[in-house]
Design a protein around this motif. Structure first.
Motif, PDB file in Angstrom:
ATOM      1  N   MET A  14     -71.756 -51.781 -49.420  1.00  0.00           N
ATOM      2  CA  MET A  14     -70.699 -50.998 -50.076  1.00  0.00           C
ATOM      3  C   MET A  14     -71.329 -50.141 -51.157  1.00  0.00           C
ATOM      4  O   MET A  14     -72.068 -50.638 -52.006  1.00  0.00           O
ATOM      5  CB  MET A  14     -69.657 -51.941 -50.686  1.00  0.00           C
ATOM      6  N   LEU A  15     -71.061 -48.839 -51.114  1.00  0.00           N
ATOM      7  CA  LEU A  15     -71.668 -47.903 -52.068  1.00  0.00           C
ATOM      8  C   LEU A  15     -70.625 -47.482 -53.100  1.00  0.00           C
ATOM      9  O   LEU A  15     -69.651 -46.805 -52.762  1.00  0.00           O
ATOM     10  CB  LEU A  15     -72.220 -46.686 -51.316  1.00  0.00           C
ATOM     11  N   TRP A  16     -70.839 -47.919 -54.340  1.00  0.00           N
ATOM     12  CA  TRP A  16     -69.899 -47.609 -55.425  1.00  0.00           C
ATOM     13  C   TRP A  16     -70.516 -46.556 -56.327  1.00  0.00           C
ATOM     14  O   TRP A  16     -71.689 -46.619 -56.650  1.00  0.00           O
ATOM     15  CB  TRP A  16     -69.625 -48.869 -56.252  1.00  0.00           C
ATOM     16  N   GLU A  17     -69.688 -45.588 -56.744  1.00  0.00           N
ATOM     17  CA  GLU A  17     -70.175 -44.573 -57.672  1.00  0.00           C
ATOM     18  C   GLU A  17     -69.364 -44.654 -58.954  1.00  0.00           C
ATOM     19  O   GLU A  17     -68.146 -44.828 -58.915  1.00  0.00           O
ATOM     20  CB  GLU A  17     -70.018 -43.193 -57.038  1.00  0.00           C
ATOM     21  N   LEU A  18     -70.052 -44.511 -60.070  1.00  0.00           N
ATOM     22  CA  LEU A  18     -69.380 -44.565 -61.361  1.00  0.00           C
ATOM     23  C   LEU A  18     -68.901 -43.154 -61.713  1.00  0.00           C
ATOM     24  O   LEU A  18     -69.684 -42.203 -61.646  1.00  0.00           O
ATOM     25  CB  LEU A  18     -70.376 -45.064 -62.425  1.00  0.00           C
ATOM     26  N   LYS A  19     -67.628 -43.016 -62.046  1.00  0.00           N
ATOM     27  CA  LYS A  19     -67.078 -41.707 -62.397  1.00  0.00           C
ATOM     28  C   LYS A  19     -66.517 -41.771 -63.815  1.00  0.00           C
ATOM     29  O   LYS A  19     -65.907 -42.768 -64.198  1.00  0.00           O
ATOM     30  CB  LYS A  19     -65.946 -41.318 -61.431  1.00  0.00           C
ATOM     31  N   ALA A  20     -66.718 -40.690 -64.560  1.00  0.00           N
ATOM     32  CA  ALA A  20     -66.165 -40.634 -65.916  1.00  0.00           C
ATOM     33  C   ALA A  20     -65.021 -39.643 -65.911  1.00  0.00           C
ATOM     34  O   ALA A  20     -65.142 -38.553 -65.362  1.00  0.00           O
ATOM     35  CB  ALA A  20     -67.243 -40.165 -66.887  1.00  0.00           C
ATOM     36  N   VAL A  62     -82.729 -43.496 -60.642  1.00  0.00           N
ATOM     37  CA  VAL A  62     -82.861 -42.138 -61.196  1.00  0.00           C
ATOM     38  C   VAL A  62     -81.668 -41.823 -62.094  1.00  0.00           C
ATOM     39  O   VAL A  62     -81.827 -41.352 -63.223  1.00  0.00           O
ATOM     40  CB  VAL A  62     -82.956 -41.091 -60.061  1.00  0.00           C
ATOM     41  N   ASN A  63     -80.464 -42.090 -61.593  1.00  0.00           N
ATOM     42  CA  ASN A  63     -79.256 -41.689 -62.324  1.00  0.00           C
ATOM     43  C   ASN A  63     -78.475 -42.849 -62.916  1.00  0.00           C
ATOM     44  O   ASN A  63     -77.615 -42.650 -63.772  1.00  0.00           O
ATOM     45  CB  ASN A  63     -78.337 -40.875 -61.402  1.00  0.00           C
ATOM     46  N   GLU A  64     -78.727 -44.056 -62.428  1.00  0.00           N
ATOM     47  CA  GLU A  64     -78.076 -45.271 -62.941  1.00  0.00           C
ATOM     48  C   GLU A  64     -76.545 -45.177 -62.946  1.00  0.00           C
ATOM     49  O   GLU A  64     -75.885 -45.773 -63.786  1.00  0.00           O
ATOM     50  CB  GLU A  64     -78.594 -45.615 -64.354  1.00  0.00           C
ATOM     51  N   ASN A  65     -75.985 -44.403 -62.021  1.00  0.00           N
ATOM     52  CA  ASN A  65     -74.521 -44.310 -61.978  1.00  0.00           C
ATOM     53  C   ASN A  65     -73.959 -44.618 -60.592  1.00  0.00           C
ATOM     54  O   ASN A  65     -72.812 -44.330 -60.323  1.00  0.00           O
ATOM     55  CB  ASN A  65     -74.062 -42.919 -62.446  1.00  0.00           C
ATOM     56  N   SER A  66     -74.788 -45.189 -59.720  1.00  0.00           N
ATOM     57  CA  SER A  66     -74.251 -45.651 -58.437  1.00  0.00           C
ATOM     58  C   SER A  66     -74.858 -47.007 -58.118  1.00  0.00           C
ATOM     59  O   SER A  66     -76.004 -47.271 -58.482  1.00  0.00           O
ATOM     60  CB  SER A  66     -74.539 -44.686 -57.290  1.00  0.00           C
TER      61      SER A  66
END
Length: 1238
Positions: A386-392, A371-375
């Motif tokens: 392991m759950l990684w989240e992309l942050k800007a 849905v968001n393609e950022n995690s």
């Protein structure tokens, strides 16, 4: 926190709670992140459902007998209603060839599919769901593809191919295209359909391994641009001829995937490079190569929202690479505008930390949120997720320029609309809100817009589900729940591991409560001495004399304090065999291998007795549950009363006997006050090697030897004992159980025929006489009252895996736990620790109510997040569940939803994202863009009539065009420029005459005649097409617009087309600017996509609009049945009234009403009789839909806005209000009011 944990209830039937350990190698590819927002992961034969936001397992699916090899969530690419509800459907396939489609909420199998008995190689749901949303394609080894109906389990068709099929990939732009990766190359299928199997064997192409290409003949690290130079040397990688044996290594290609961000592009993954292919040329147009010292790839996931790749490397590092924009940087000077299009470059923009890779710990798979393609979630072989989240984060630095990587800029839009001043937003909502779209030279300004910031991306670890370490384990459940400890009880399980640490799990949540490093060697046993402390023992490896170092530690969980319970003892002595704590936690027995047992006082930590040397060898031991604590307490109470009498009466004549009793009890009383407590009498039994049973009593520091019972002749060597109430059970190494009824003085032997009885344990709880018996190959539950196996509660494992350890425990109800060699165990539990946002867990009606509630609340000035504040007729239980969903939203999202500046289009987009509704998200992205675009273009001069809107065309302001992932839905100017760049890139990469010819043809269609002539003149004289190409070059340069030449060329072109040379005829028509005719011919011959492409790049808006409208009609035809695509095409043309009519006729009442409302707000729809009629009926039907799900307030509001058509509904609503709440309709009834529509 944990002690006051409130269980959070969800509408989900949990089968079991599974604590996973090491994942089997066959589970490697069994992980998927669905549009529903949940992750499914195969662990041996179970499937875990994980909520990534709270990092907890919310469901376990158990039905497979073999290891799970694939899991796939169904797509959500359809309009959701009561008849097509939001539901959690998952398909899983195992190593025995069985496919199960699950209803995840109930934990039940919806249908089971079996074709062959070999592991399923690959499977996926069809993404085009207009015709059916139940179709599942699977690869059955070695070479079959089978299309199944995932709802009924019916086989629709089966097709075999010449080679073994390894995997497949659907074309995300064209449902009829499918690529199969086979053992020899790739098979492209262009006639894939759900109604019949592909007719031909597909187009076969072979992959020459990149290692045989010159790219690898030179060391890549020799100079900094090694990888770039290597790229130019990668020539034909895809050939139609079978390459020689030396040139190909069959299993070299790890993965094949279409790029969802650009049409007709595909990636091939090799361990050291990713190749990006342009399928029109079958040519490599980009390479992501790893330097010689770099870490090889395992997997790559292409993104749809931006041209970006998530790559997983062998060290567990996840990297994000974003395609570089083709516009030159502001401070670059470009002499030749074509020079900058040399290749597709994917710059490394973010990478997460690697993991420590060992023989047993390796990264398996990464999945990203679709849905968001950022995690991203990384599955490691030791069971960790392991759950990684992309942050800007914004940055002012220009450090990137020195490294040669151009800066990335943030997006200008939030949910498809430019941000207003002081408007709240979530910058990290999704990938396309974090970074702006790829800029294209000639359309986009290379300089950032005023409100764009340079951003840097980084990965943040936001969740970790840790697995159990490698076995062997020792397990012990904490003391059971009683009426006395109910207020502070936590169901804790202590797991001793082979590396000396003890893991304590809270079984309510299934999460690790504490990990304590207690010992230096393998933990052999654990005994709890209270609800918050335990004793554990470990033994080192024996020395030459067979002696070991024993460690017996006392651990306090509250503080983490450990101390050696036996003090200095423990070095160079026989190994401890077992420890047993008495029922009242007063005494501890330590049993050694070749040494008499020791008896300790747990409370004081003192040694009470070390048995004599001639003491028998203990084989099994158990404390009795009976004791004299109650009678002691009664005596204590009597003493207190007597003391009270003595002080009040001051009776001098009291007998000396009574005073002596009082003085003794006073002593006991003072002891209990100083914390020593009274010592109750407890006793234990043990057996020796001959099977003789000994009975020993312990009271204070006195130890008495009791009765001895001779061995039972039918029993072998006793391995374990269990005692509860008046029942004593003995188990032996031959699989016999002996039940003693101590009250009736009876004994009965029962042979189980299961081999060595490893452990036996009674269930907790008064009067519960069930017994759990563990063997080497499984476990059984016995009812000792009946002395027979208790019902179907056998947890024996049918696939014959060894059971390692087991414990009986309770949390409100007796729960069963089984521990298998494949390192997972099950507990029947029904709690979730943290609230989970997942509308799919609600009942279908409730999910639709929640959606309607979040979308629009026009009845009040301020937006509320409390469902009790509105007039909503529903059971309190369901209301509560909806409110819990609302409460589980993050504060950021709540504040954005409650922000009055969030407009209707943004709200629709945000809610479709929250719901993971693929169809809604696609529709509102395109609708939002074109409604705003046409609103800007027609407002200065007032709204234009609908027929002419398309002719003026939407105004494409900088940074406002749709991204290229929408393909032919993009604005013409942007699309045309993108295609030109693509041809330039193809030109740079061409390596054969075939490629040159294709490039020249494309250039002619794009109107780039000069460049096309140059390419045609390159044909060498010895080529058979030399003469033709030379004449063609002359023709192109001499074309004049005079009447006769035009008519001749047109005649030749039509003849060519009539005789099967469609492409050549179309080219000639484009030469004389008759592209509109060319499009008509293409459409006549079924080349609809080609016609749309040509219309976009060559025609003016009015002509292009006609071509695309015809395409939309074709998409709506029953044979094609792609109405959702047709709606998007009409949106891009600004035919908003037609879109409204189609949505209404398809019964998408909620979408139709909200869309028309948005059109009216933006003034892109002119009010006339037809439009008013459409608006009236759409609003009334939406009002009826709202009434059917209980939202009367909303229904009345929409009915009131529908004019005359809504009057009767308003009257009905006001009548029912007077009558009180109407009964909540069932799902079938709820859909009925919507049937009789005008």
């Amino acid at each position: 926190m944990a002690s006051t944990m409130i269980p959070y209830t969800v509408n989900i039937k949990l089968a079991a709670r599974t604590l996973t350990g090491t994942v089997n190698l066959q589970n490697k590819t069994a992980v998927d992140w669905g549009w529903q927002g949940l992750i499914a992961q195969g662990c041996h034969s179970s499937i875990l459902i994980i909520d990534p936001n709270t990092a907890q397992t919310i469901q376990v699916l158990e039905r497979h007998k073999a290891n799970v090899v694939k899991v796939k969530w169904s797509r959500e690419n359809y309009h959701h209603s009561l008849s097509s509800p939001y539901s959690l459907r998952l398909a899983s396939a195992d190593a025995a060839g069985k496919i199960i489609v699950w209803d995840v909420v109930s934990g039940m199998a919806h249908c089971e599919i079996q074709e062959h008995a070999k592991p399923i190689q690959d499977m996926d749901w069809l993404w085009a769901q207009d015709a059916s949303r139940d179709l599942l394609l699977a690869v059955h080894p070695p070479n079959y593809i089978v299309l199944w109906n995932g709802d009924t389990g019916t086989k629709l068709w089966k097709k075999s191919y010449a080679e073994n099929i390894l995997s497949f990939s659907f074309d995300p732009f064209e449902p009829s295209n499918l690529a199969l990766l086979t053992s020899e190359g790739i098979v492209f299928i262009t006639d894939f359909s759900h109604s019949k199997p592909p007719g031909s064997g597909g187009k076969k192409v072979y992959i020459a391994s990149p290692h045989s290409s010159p790219a690898h003949s030179k060391p890549a690290a020799a100079q900094p641009t090694g990888a770039k130079k290597a790229l130019n040397k990668v020539k034909v990688l895809i050939t139609n001829e079978k390459p020689t044996a030396e040139a190909v290594t069959l299993n070299d290609c790890l993965q094949l995937s279409y790029l969802p961000s650009k049409r007709n592009h595909m990636l091939l993954l090799y361990p050291r490079e990713i190749l990006i292919l342009d399928l029109e040329l079958s040519q490599t147009v980009g390479v992501v190569a790893i330097e010689r010292s770099g870490v090889p790839f395992i997997q790559v996931i292409p993104c749809a929202q931006r041209d970006a790749l998530y790559c997983l490397h062998e060290n567990g590092c996840v990297t994000l690479r974003v395609c570089r924009s083709t516009t030159p940087s502001p401070n670059e000077t470009v002499t030749d505008p074509e020079q900058n299009v040399q290749e597709l470059v994917y710059d490394l923009r973010a990478q997460c930390d690697a993991i420590r890779v060992t023989k047993t710990v390796r990264p398996y798979r990464v999945v990203i949120c679709p849905v968001n393609e950022n995690s991203a979630a990384l599955v490691v072989s030791d069971g960790r997720v392991m759950l990684w989240e992309l942050k800007a984060h914004a940055s002012k630095s220009t450090s990137n320029l020195s490294s040669g990587v151009p800066p990335l800029y943030s997006s200008v839009n939030f949910c498809g609309t430019p941000l207003r001043q002081n408007q709240k937003c979530i910058p990290d909502l999704s990938l396309n809100t974090m970074i702006g779209h790829s800029l294209i030279s000639g359309v986009d300004s290379p300089r950032p817009l005023a409100d764009q910031q340079e951003v840097h991306l980084k990965f943040l670890l936001t969740g970790l589900l840790s697995g159990l370490p490698l076995p062997p384990f020792s397990l012990r459940m904490c003391p059971p729940l009683t009426t006395k400890n109910i207020n502070h009880y936590q169901p804790l399980l202590a797991v001793g591991t082979s590396n000396g640490s003890v893991l304590v799990y809270n079984l309510t949540s299934g999460l690790l409560h504490k990990e304590l490093s207690v010992h230096s060697c393998e933990v052999r046993g654990i005994e709890w001495v209270s609800l918050t402390s335990f004793l554990s023992f470990a033994t080192s490896v024996p020395n030459n004399l067979g002696l070991v170092r024993n460690e017996l530690q006392h651990v306090d969980l509250r503080t983490g304090r450990c101390f050696a319970f036996r003090g200095e003892r423990g070095n160079d002595e026989p190994a401890i065999e077992m420890i047993k704590v008495s029922h009242l936690k007063q005494y501890l027995v330590v049993v050694f291998r070749d040494k008499p047992l020791e008896l300790w006082d747990v409370r004081t930590g003192t040694l009470l007795r070390e048995m004599a040397k001639n003491f028998p060898t203990v084989t099994a031991l158990e404390w009795s549950p009976s004791h004299n604590l109650k009678s002691l307490k009664k005596k204590q109470l009597a003493a207190r009363e007597a003391m009270a009498r003595q002080t009040t009466l001051a009776d001098a004549e009291q007998s000396s006997v009574e005073s002596s009793v009082i003085s003794m009890l006073q002593d006991a009383e003072s002891k209990s006050e100083t914390g020593q407590g009274i010592s109750a009498r407890e006793h234990f039994v043990f057996t020796d090697t001959d099977g003789q049973v000994y009975h020993i009593t312990v009271e204070g520091n006195t130890v008495k030897d009791g009765a001895r019972i001779p061995p039972d002749g039918s029993m072998g060597s006793i391995a374990c004992i269990a005692w509860k109430g008046d029942t004593l059970v003995l188990g032996d190494v031959d699989g016999n159980l002996n039940f003693w009824d101590l009250k009736a003085r009876l004994s009965r032997g029962v042979p189980t025929h299961r081999g060595w009885v490893k452990k036996i344990r009674f269930a907790p709880g008064k009067g519960n006489q069930k017994l759990l018996v563990m063997y080497t190959d499984g476990a059984e539950v016995w009812d000792t009252k009946e002395i027979c196996t208790g019902g179907h509660d056998s947890v024996a494992d049918s696939s014959g895996r060894d059971v390692l350890a087991l414990a009986f425990f309770t949390a409100v109800e007796p729960l069963v736990l089984k521990f298998l060699v494949n390192f997972y165990f099950l507990l029947r539990l029904h709690f979730v620790r943290d609230p989970v946002w997942c509308p799919y867990l609600l009942l279908p009606r409730a999910a639709l109510t929640l959606k309607a509630f979040l979308l629009l609340q026009p009845w009040s000035d301020s937006f509320t997040m409390d469902i009790t504040q509105i007039d909503y007729v529903e059971k309190d239980e369901i209301k509560g569940l909806i409110q819990e969903q609302l409460n589980s939203l993050s504060n950021d999202i709540k504040s954005v939803l409650q922000d009055p500046k969030l407009n209707l289009l943004q709200r629709c987009l945000l809610v479709s994202r929250l719901f993971g509704d693929e169809s809604d998200l696609q529709f509102w992205t395109v609708a939002s863009h074109y409604i705003q675009s046409f609103s800007q273009s027609c407002h200065p001069s007032g709204p234009a009539p609908e027929g002419q809107t398309a002719a003026e065309g939407p105004q494409s302001t900088p940074g406002s065009h749709l991204d290229i992932c929408h393909d032919t839905l993009c604005e013409s100017s942007f699309f045309q420029r993108f295609q030109l760049e693509r041809v330039h890139l193809q030109e740079v990469k061409r390596s054969s005459y075939e490629h040159t010819k294709k490039c020249a043809d494309q250039l002619l269609l794009l109107g780039q005649t000069d460049r096309a002539v140059q390419l045609l003149l390159e044909t060498s004289a010895d080529n058979s097409s030399y003469y033709c190409d030379s004449l063609k070059a002359c023709l192109v340069t001499t074309i004049t617009s005079s009447g006769p030449s035009q008519s001749t060329i047109k005649l030749v072109a039509t003849n060519m087309i009539a005789n099967g040379k469609l492409a050549e005829g179309v080219q000639l028509l484009c030469l004389i600017d008759k592209a509109a005719d060319a499009c008509r011919y293409l459409q006549t011959y079924g080349e609809w996509n080609r016609a749309a492409w040509l219309a976009k790049v060559r025609l003016n808006p009015a002509e292009g609009s006609d071509v695309l409208k015809r395409w939309a009609e074709h998409l709506c035809s029953p044979l094609v049945n792609q109405k959702s695509k047709a709606i998007l095409v009409l949106l891009s043309l600004g035919c908003f009234q037609k879109v409204g009519e189609m949505l209404h006729s398809m019964r998408y009442f909620d979408r139709a009403a909200l869309f028309l409302e948005a059109c009216l707000k933006y003034g892109v729809m002119e009010r006339n009789d037809d439009v008013n009629k459409l608006i009236g009926s759409a609003f009334v039907d939406y009002a009826k839909l709202l009434r059917s799900i209980g939202m009367k307030q909303g229904a009345a509001l929409w009915a009131s806005r529908a004019g005359d058509r809504g009057k009767s509904l308003l009257d009905e609503l006001s009548q029912t209000e007077g009558m009180g709440p109407e009964p909540s309709p069932s799902e079938e009834q709820a859909d009925k009011p919507l049937v009789n529509i005008e």
